[in-house]
Each structure stands twice: as structure tokens, then as C-alpha cells.
Write a protein that holds these residues in place. Structure first.
Motif, mmCIF file in Angstrom:
data_model
loop_
_atom_site.group_PDB
_atom_site.id
_atom_site.type_symbol
_atom_site.label_atom_id
_atom_site.label_comp_id
_atom_site.label_asym_id
_atom_site.label_seq_id
_atom_site.Cartn_x
_atom_site.Cartn_y
_atom_site.Cartn_z
ATOM 1 N N ALA A 105 94.553 26.929 -8.424
ATOM 2 C CA ALA A 105 95.674 26.860 -7.501
ATOM 3 C C ALA A 105 96.950 26.641 -8.308
ATOM 4 C CB ALA A 105 95.478 25.726 -6.507
ATOM 5 N N TYR A 117 87.334 22.177 -4.333
ATOM 6 C CA TYR A 117 88.339 22.091 -3.280
ATOM 7 C C TYR A 117 88.730 20.626 -3.132
ATOM 8 C CZ TYR A 117 87.769 26.871 -1.507
ATOM 9 O OH TYR A 117 87.776 28.235 -1.364
ATOM 10 N N GLU A 149 91.800 22.459 0.700
ATOM 11 C CA GLU A 149 92.455 23.526 -0.057
ATOM 12 C C GLU A 149 91.715 23.804 -1.360
ATOM 13 O OE1 GLU A 149 96.444 22.434 -1.152
ATOM 14 O OE2 GLU A 149 95.787 20.791 -2.440
#
Length: 115
Positions: free
Chosen positions: A60, A36, A45
Motif C-alpha cells: 500500500a 491487511y 485495508e
């Protein structure tokens, strides 16, 4: 459980860095591992995840095609290879493992992308 990240630093846009996270205190090969990040003033995130044996991974959208995640279960270490870095990748990067209902986090490593 202990997670120790390393490899952060200052890099120019377009450059590369490889982060490492060495784990101890649990059976590393039994757990998926994730990275993250948290930029100043923003929420933490998700970046990338790798399955326990390294057979699957996901990323992501913001880092797909630029970052690669891998692991060496013999060394209890997970890696994040970051290529084509952008200023918006600047953040503190954390590795994490989820065991039952608890998430464990490392102390983080700073990545700064700037010219």
C-alpha cells in the motif's frame, strides 16, 4: 487452513516491530500471502502481498518504504517488518491467503503506536 499471527505490541513512534504469521493446513509454498489491517472505526485495508516463492511483492502507498514483507517457505511463515512506525499504523493486523474463491484469515495481532 489455519493462520496464526504474532509479534504485535505497543511501540513508540519511529520504532519497529516484526509480525509473523505461521500457516498450516495447506501447501504454503503454492500461495501468495497478504497482510491487511483494520483500525478502530475503519474498514480493513490492504497492507502488503508477497508471491508464493517470494520473488515479488507489493505494498500500500501508505507503507511503502517503511514496511517489508518476506516469507520462509520451510517454516510456513510470512513476516511483516514494520519500521518508522507512525500513530496512524495503529490497527489489528491480519494475514490472509486466498484459495480459489475463498479468503482465509488469522485472528489478528494488535499493533499500537503511541508515545
Amino acid at each position: 487452513v489455519q493462520l496464526v499471527e504474532s509479534g504485535g505490541g505497543l511501540v513508540q513512534p519511529g520504532g519497529s516491530l516484526r509480525l509473523s504469521c505461521t500457516a498450516s493446513g495447506f501447501t504454503f509454498s503454492s500461495y501468495a500471502m497478504s497482510w491487511y489491517r483494520q483500525a478502530p472505526g475503519k474498514e480493513r485495508e490492504f497492507v502488503a502481498r508477497i508471491s508464493n516463492l517470494g520473488l515479488s511483492s507489493n505494498f500500500a502507498d501508505s507503507v511503502k518504504g517503511r514496511f517489508t514483507i518476506s516469507r520462509d517457505n520451510a517454516k510456513n511463515t510470512v513476516y511483516l517488518q514494520m519500521d518508522s512506525l507512525k500513530p496512524e499504523d495503529t490497527a489489528v493486523y491480519y494475514c490472509t491467503v486466498r484459495q480459489t474463491s475463498q479468503n482465509y484469515w488469522g485472528q489478528g495481532t494488535q499493533v499500537t503506536v503511541s508515545s
